[in-house]
Design a protein around this motif. Structure first.
Motif, PDB file in Angstrom:
ATOM      1  N   ASN A 142       0.748  -1.110   0.153  1.00  0.00           N
ATOM      2  CA  ASN A 142      -0.171   0.060   0.098  1.00  0.00           C
ATOM      3  C   ASN A 142       0.966   1.281  -0.168  1.00  0.00           C
ATOM      4  O   ASN A 142       0.577   2.407   0.640  1.00  0.00           O
ATOM      5  N   ARG A 143       1.943   1.247  -0.873  1.00  0.00           N
ATOM      6  CA  ARG A 143       2.943   2.268  -0.690  1.00  0.00           C
ATOM      7  C   ARG A 143       2.640   3.326  -1.933  1.00  0.00           C
ATOM      8  O   ARG A 143       2.954   4.238  -1.644  1.00  0.00           O
ATOM      9  N   THR A 144       2.097   2.994  -2.871  1.00  0.00           N
ATOM     10  CA  THR A 144       2.035   4.023  -4.119  1.00  0.00           C
ATOM     11  C   THR A 144       0.280   3.941  -4.356  1.00  0.00           C
ATOM     12  O   THR A 144      -0.569   3.333  -4.083  1.00  0.00           O
ATOM     13  N   LEU A 145       0.123   5.276  -4.815  1.00  0.00           N
ATOM     14  CA  LEU A 145      -1.246   5.514  -5.284  1.00  0.00           C
ATOM     15  C   LEU A 145      -1.363   5.793  -6.665  1.00  0.00           C
ATOM     16  O   LEU A 145      -0.597   6.363  -7.515  1.00  0.00           O
ATOM     17  N   GLN A 146      -2.101   4.661  -7.285  1.00  0.00           N
ATOM     18  CA  GLN A 146      -2.110   4.378  -8.793  1.00  0.00           C
ATOM     19  C   GLN A 146      -3.206   4.995  -9.335  1.00  0.00           C
ATOM     20  O   GLN A 146      -4.383   4.947  -8.750  1.00  0.00           O
ATOM     21  N   GLN A 147      -2.817   5.912 -10.152  1.00  0.00           N
ATOM     22  CA  GLN A 147      -4.286   6.895 -10.821  1.00  0.00           C
ATOM     23  C   GLN A 147      -4.005   6.570 -12.252  1.00  0.00           C
ATOM     24  O   GLN A 147      -3.013   6.608 -12.899  1.00  0.00           O
ATOM     25  N   PRO A 148      -5.354   6.139 -12.762  1.00  0.00           N
ATOM     26  CA  PRO A 148      -5.325   6.027 -14.303  1.00  0.00           C
ATOM     27  C   PRO A 148      -4.722   7.006 -15.228  1.00  0.00           C
ATOM     28  O   PRO A 148      -5.009   8.247 -14.916  1.00  0.00           O
ATOM     29  N   GLY A 149      -3.864   6.689 -16.126  1.00  0.00           N
ATOM     30  CA  GLY A 149      -3.229   7.854 -16.964  1.00  0.00           C
ATOM     31  C   GLY A 149      -2.128   8.716 -16.319  1.00  0.00           C
ATOM     32  O   GLY A 149      -1.793   9.756 -16.915  1.00  0.00           O
ATOM     33  N   LYS A 150      -1.836   8.490 -14.991  1.00  0.00           N
ATOM     34  CA  LYS A 150      -1.000   9.496 -14.142  1.00  0.00           C
ATOM     35  C   LYS A 150       0.251   8.496 -13.623  1.00  0.00           C
ATOM     36  O   LYS A 150      -0.128   7.283 -13.465  1.00  0.00           O
ATOM     37  N   ALA A 151       1.338   9.045 -13.422  1.00  0.00           N
ATOM     38  CA  ALA A 151       2.371   8.411 -12.607  1.00  0.00           C
ATOM     39  C   ALA A 151       1.956   8.157 -11.187  1.00  0.00           C
ATOM     40  O   ALA A 151       1.189   8.891 -10.618  1.00  0.00           O
ATOM     41  N   ASN A 152       2.518   7.145 -10.770  1.00  0.00           N
ATOM     42  CA  ASN A 152       2.310   6.604  -9.455  1.00  0.00           C
ATOM     43  C   ASN A 152       2.861   7.689  -8.570  1.00  0.00           C
ATOM     44  O   ASN A 152       3.796   8.192  -8.917  1.00  0.00           O
ATOM     45  N   LYS A 153       1.964   7.764  -7.289  1.00  0.00           N
ATOM     46  CA  LYS A 153       2.533   8.789  -6.197  1.00  0.00           C
ATOM     47  C   LYS A 153       2.961   7.845  -5.086  1.00  0.00           C
ATOM     48  O   LYS A 153       2.076   6.996  -4.836  1.00  0.00           O
ATOM     49  N   ILE A 154       3.880   8.096  -4.287  1.00  0.00           N
ATOM     50  CA  ILE A 154       4.209   7.573  -3.185  1.00  0.00           C
ATOM     51  C   ILE A 154       3.287   7.949  -2.177  1.00  0.00           C
ATOM     52  O   ILE A 154       3.022   9.461  -1.968  1.00  0.00           O
ATOM     53  N   LYS A 155       2.739   7.383  -1.317  1.00  0.00           N
ATOM     54  CA  LYS A 155       1.812   7.540  -0.148  1.00  0.00           C
ATOM     55  C   LYS A 155       2.409   7.912   1.151  1.00  0.00           C
ATOM     56  O   LYS A 155       3.745   7.540   1.011  1.00  0.00           O
ATOM     57  N   PRO A 156       1.731   8.682   1.839  1.00  0.00           N
ATOM     58  CA  PRO A 156       2.596   8.992   3.365  1.00  0.00           C
ATOM     59  C   PRO A 156       2.901   7.694   3.926  1.00  0.00           C
ATOM     60  O   PRO A 156       2.189   6.725   3.830  1.00  0.00           O
ATOM     61  N   MET A 157       4.045   7.656   4.689  1.00  0.00           N
ATOM     62  CA  MET A 157       4.478   6.535   5.392  1.00  0.00           C
ATOM     63  C   MET A 157       3.492   5.861   6.276  1.00  0.00           C
ATOM     64  O   MET A 157       3.373   4.677   6.710  1.00  0.00           O
ATOM     65  N   GLU A 158       2.749   6.770   6.968  1.00  0.00           N
ATOM     66  CA  GLU A 158       1.523   6.221   7.957  1.00  0.00           C
ATOM     67  C   GLU A 158       0.571   5.606   7.309  1.00  0.00           C
ATOM     68  O   GLU A 158      -0.133   4.677   8.027  1.00  0.00           O
ATOM     69  N   GLU A 159       0.467   5.422   5.982  1.00  0.00           N
ATOM     70  CA  GLU A 159      -0.350   4.625   5.199  1.00  0.00           C
ATOM     71  C   GLU A 159       0.079   3.129   4.636  1.00  0.00           C
ATOM     72  O   GLU A 159      -0.560   2.293   4.319  1.00  0.00           O
ATOM     73  N   TRP A 160       1.548   3.119   4.842  1.00  0.00           N
ATOM     74  CA  TRP A 160       2.123   1.723   4.463  1.00  0.00           C
ATOM     75  C   TRP A 160       1.736   0.737   5.240  1.00  0.00           C
ATOM     76  O   TRP A 160       1.641   0.950   6.498  1.00  0.00           O
ATOM     77  N   ILE A 161       1.827  -0.551   4.817  1.00  0.00           N
ATOM     78  CA  ILE A 161       1.710  -1.866   5.655  1.00  0.00           C
ATOM     79  C   ILE A 161       3.120  -2.426   5.348  1.00  0.00           C
ATOM     80  O   ILE A 161       3.456  -2.943   4.298  1.00  0.00           O
ATOM     81  N   VAL A 162       3.841  -2.561   6.548  1.00  0.00           N
ATOM     82  CA  VAL A 162       5.115  -2.924   6.278  1.00  0.00           C
ATOM     83  C   VAL A 162       5.304  -4.513   7.191  1.00  0.00           C
ATOM     84  O   VAL A 162       4.826  -4.706   8.106  1.00  0.00           O
ATOM     85  N   SER A 163       6.386  -5.205   6.651  1.00  0.00           N
ATOM     86  CA  SER A 163       6.548  -6.480   7.253  1.00  0.00           C
ATOM     87  C   SER A 163       7.939  -6.786   6.749  1.00  0.00           C
ATOM     88  O   SER A 163       8.602  -6.244   5.743  1.00  0.00           O
ATOM     89  N   VAL A 164       8.538  -7.943   7.688  1.00  0.00           N
ATOM     90  CA  VAL A 164       9.998  -8.255   7.161  1.00  0.00           C
ATOM     91  C   VAL A 164       9.821  -9.403   5.930  1.00  0.00           C
ATOM     92  O   VAL A 164       8.902 -10.224   6.013  1.00  0.00           O
TER      93      VAL A 164
END
Length: 589
Positions: free
Chosen positions: A278-300
């Motif tokens: 859940n690190r990038t925001l994908q929008q049709p026809g646009k470059a992907n944007k990096i979401k704020p880190m608090e929205e990331w779901i992270v694991s090892v």
């Protein structure tokens, strides 16, 4: 709401069949309703917009778009449809439409459901629809996030193009109940990871994306796809947490950044890397944007890390610090050929570079330089710079002389007009189709992702991951084509009136150009000039409609000329009416 104004009827049918309510029947029933509630005259004067052969899945329909555009200009009282789903089957689109019509003070009436926003009950229905729309979006988002939480616990790779340094491979494991569980993980590619480490080291050494880029270009390093590194690609690599080794520094950093962490501190073993979902925001026809880190779901992750946590964190600090020092395009740029002038040696665009000096006219002196030359510090391309003030002035002189011959000029202009406007409808239709495909592709991916958690440990799991990967690749390809078409239609949007006015302006170009603003001059040039190619000594000006193809050499050559409509070259030796003649070769420096 309005008490008077035009009544509009909209009808849609997805297929040309005899089943269901035909377009004609929909229109007639709408007119009957208008007669009953607004009078015979309103029914007779009603404007009708028809879309036949279009789905109700979205609002990308030509007549619907035309109706909404014209509603802004005309005094429209209400839009009447036979049934709600004639507008859209997407409740989110429908709620947005009602909100837009409300802002425009236009009533919306559906005669089948008795939905009328002019009445209190109708407005209540509107708000209920909005609530359901919001609930639908939040439910879908929550479901997807729940699935991501489950997937993050596995630390596996979900598909897509693997990052530089890794490849994706399928692995199997046997669960307690004896079932075989399949998943994808990243496997290190040692030679690629060596390059990744070199890039991190070089960036830490220089503290600059530009200097890192120059080093990679000068030493022949390329991406895993064989392309030259750009600052954008380097920044993407440096900021990717997949390379960070899951050690104590990484754990503390991720905890401080409030990411949704799904691994215990004990799992940060100093060997494996980090997986961020859940690190990038994908929008049709646009470059992907990096979401704020608090929205990331992270694991090892299950893969081997490459960069120590402390080093990766230091690089992020440098990237953040450099944001305020990034290059910004000067707002006072007076160059006319930006976006038109290309290097005849490597084919890259030449950009203007201003100086603090002024010429005898009091204008800032600027040169055009090849972007590849600048990025590689002359290692890949060594094209001579071009005196921008003189080249721009001589291009203007050439267009002046071209506009003097009215017959040839207007024939060329009409040719440009056909190219710029003739295929617009075809482009619009293709854009609408591409947006539909992107929406369908993303819906299909979401469906598979939602089902993936339930398929864990089954034979279908590996197949579903492969499907996600394939759909992702397909979607990226469609998005690239969409961006190309949107850029083309945006830059080449001309109405008949605009073009005729521009033709009149250009017909008197010689007498009016000196009074034009910089933007007007640029617009005038882009109307008839397709491309200008600088070969180090001479400029080649290619007009719209020409089939002239410049052969990009390994070293600059010295052929000159403007390619005219008939394929003949007009003299372009750089002389201009400024007293002493200055040949074009003196533009170099």
């Amino acid at each position: 709401m309005k008490d008077t104004g035009q009544i509009v009827i909209y009808s849609r049918k997805s297929k040309f069949t005899g089943k269901g309510e035909s377009i004609e029947n929909q229109i007639e029933m709408c007119k009957q309703y208008i007669r009953l509630h607004f009078g015979e005259k309103a029914a007779g004067d009603a404007l009708v917009y028809e879309d036949e052969g279009f789905s109700g899945g979205n609002l990308e329909r030509p007549q619907f778009k035309k109706m909404m555009a014209e509603a802004k200009e005309k005094d429209v009282q209400a839009i009447v449809v036979y049934r709600l789903d004639r507008i859209s089957r997407n409740i989110g689109d429908f709620a947005k439409l009602i909100e837009k019509l409300n802002d425009m003070r236009i009533d919306f009436i559906s005669i089948k459901e008795q939905f009328d926003t002019a009445s209190p009950m109708g407005r209540a229905m509107m708000y209920i629809s909005s609530v359901f729309s919001q609930l639908e979006r939040e439910t879908i988002a929550e479901r997807i996030r729940d699935n991501m939480h489950e997937l993050s616990k596995t630390g596996r790779w979900l598909g897509g193009v693997p990052p530089t340094g890794y490849r994706s491979e399928s692995v199997s494991s046997v669960t307690i109940d004896g079932k075989t569980k399949k998943a994808c993980k990243l496997r290190a590619i040692p030679e690629e990871l060596s390059l990744v480490k070199l890039i991190f080291d070089k960036f830490l050494e220089t503290g600059s994306l530009t200097k890192t880029e120059t080093y990679l270009l000068q030493n022949g390093y390329t991406t895993k796809n064989g392309k030259q590194f750009t600052r954008f690609a380097i920044k993407g690599l440096l900021s990717n947490p997949v390379y960070m080794i899951a050690d104590e520094f990484a754990y503390n950093y991720l905890t401080e950044k409030d990411v949704d962490l799904f691994s215990d501190k004990s799992e940060f073993d100093g060997v494996h890397g980090v997986m961020a979902y859940n690190r990038t925001l994908q929008q049709p026809g646009k470059a992907n944007k990096i979401k704020p880190m608090e929205e990331w779901i992270v694991s090892v992750g299950k893969h081997e890390g490459a960069i120590e946590g402390a080093t990766w964190i230091k690089v992020q600090s440098l990237l953040e610090r450099n944001k305020s020092k990034s290059y910004k395009k000067p707002r006072s740029n007076v160059a006319l050929l930006s976006g038109l002038l290309v290097c005849g040696n490597c084919g890259d665009y030449m950009r203007p570079k201003t100086s603090q000096r002024l010429n005898t006219k009091g204008e800032p002196i600027y040169t055009y330089l090849c972007s590849t030359k600048e990025r590689s510090r002359c290692h890949i391309c060594n094209m001579k710079n071009c005196n921008g003030n003189i080249l721009d002035a001589d291009i203007i002189e050439q267009i002046k002389s071209l506009s003097e011959d009215h017959s040839d000029f207007f024939r060329q202009l009409e040719r440009s007009k056909r190219i710029l406007t003739g295929d617009r409808q075809e482009y619009d239709n293709e854009i609408a189709q591409l947006k539909n495909k992107i929406s369908e592709n993303e819906t299909e991916i979401k469906g598979i992702v939602s089902a993936l958690g339930k398929a864990a440990g089954t034979a279908a799991e590996d197949y579903m991951i492969q499907q996600i990967d394939e759909l992702h690749q397909k979607g990226e390809s469609i998005k690239r084509r969409l961006v190309e078409l949107e850029e083309l239609t945006t830059s080449n949007t001309w109405s008949e009136m605009e073009f005729d006015l521009l033709a009149q302006m250009l017909s008197t170009f010689k007498n009016t150009v000196d009074e034009m603003t910089v933007e007007q001059k640029r617009t005038a040039l882009r109307t008839i000039v397709k491309q200008v190619i600088w070969d180090g000594q001479d400029a080649h000006v290619v007009l719209f409609g020409s089939d002239y193809k410049y052969e990009f050499p390994e070293t600059p050559i010295g052929i000159k000329g403007i390619e005219a409509e008939n394929g003949e070259k007009e003299n372009f030796d750089g002389t201009a009416e400024r007293g002493d003649a200055e040949p074009l070769r003196e533009y170099s420096k």
